[in-house]
Write a protein that holds these residues in place. Structure first.
Motif, PDB file in Angstrom:
ATOM      1  N   VAL A  76       0.841  -1.194   0.000  1.00 31.64           N
ATOM      2  CA  VAL A  76       0.000   0.000   0.000  1.00 31.64           C
ATOM      3  C   VAL A  76       0.875   1.242   0.000  1.00 31.64           C
ATOM      4  N   VAL A  77       1.857   1.279   0.897  1.00 32.90           N
ATOM      5  CA  VAL A  77       2.762   2.417   0.985  1.00 32.90           C
ATOM      6  C   VAL A  77       4.048   1.975   1.680  1.00 32.90           C
ATOM      7  N   ARG A  78       5.140   2.593   1.261  1.00 34.56           N
ATOM      8  CA  ARG A  78       6.430   2.388   1.922  1.00 34.56           C
ATOM      9  C   ARG A  78       7.058   3.766   2.048  1.00 34.56           C
ATOM     10  N   ARG A  79       7.514   4.097   3.260  1.00 27.83           N
ATOM     11  CA  ARG A  79       8.045   5.434   3.471  1.00 27.83           C
ATOM     12  C   ARG A  79       8.954   5.477   4.688  1.00 27.83           C
TER      13      ARG A  79
ATOM     14  N   ALA B 285       6.251   0.214   6.118  1.00 30.50           N
ATOM     15  CA  ALA B 285       5.485  -0.209   4.939  1.00 30.50           C
ATOM     16  C   ALA B 285       4.162  -0.786   5.423  1.00 30.50           C
TER      17      ALA B 285
ATOM     18  N   GLU C 103       1.310  -3.445   9.307  1.00 30.56           N
ATOM     19  CA  GLU C 103       2.228  -2.324   9.304  1.00 30.56           C
ATOM     20  C   GLU C 103       3.596  -2.879   9.674  1.00 30.56           C
TER      21      GLU C 103
END
Length: 136
Positions: free
Chosen positions: A31-34, A43, A53
């Motif tokens: 979904v997202v990596r930051r 992530a 998460e």
């Protein structure tokens, strides 16, 4: 009013290795990596009806330990698949640490078949398959 299950947070030792396991091998979606706080990396991966998460601390992390019998805590994470046998075979071929081969579930009123493996950090993962006539 409760709307549903959102996510479980896991500390991981290497985010690339964890993403390979959860996304490439188990089939979750990134979904997202930051970057996170204090040099951490974060992530979120989705199963379609819940997320994990993954938090990789800049300071590193130790291997996970199983929850001792009689101690409160998370014992394992469970994910449902179309075929436990096929998933088990694919994970085994990929070099994943397998703990228990596919077998009929003890809780057959909920699932049909189960197997167990470990994620790259030692977290126990249960693979389940519902019987064809079980509601999802």
């Amino acid at each position: 009013m409760l709307r549903g299950f959102e996510h479980v947070g896991l500390t991981v030792r290497n985010i690339d290795r964890s993403l390979k396991f959860y996304v490439d091998l188990l089939g979750m979606s990134l979904v997202v990596r930051r970057p996170g706080l204090h040099g951490n990396e974060i992530a979120f991966v989705s199963t379609g009806n819940g997320m994990l998460e993954l938090v990789c601390p800049a300071t590193g992390a130790l291997l996970a330990e199983d929850v001792a019998e009689g101690r409160a805590g998370v014992r394992h994470l469970t994910f449902s698949f179309d075929s436990v046998d096929e998933t088990y075979r694919q994970l085994e071929e990929a070099g994943v640490e397998m703990v228990e081969a596919p077998r009929l579930a003890y809780n057959s009123d909920i699932v049909h078949k189960v197997a167990f493996c470990r994620d790259p950090d030692g977290v126990l993962i249960e693979l389940t398959e519902r019987s064809r006539n079980e509601p999802a």
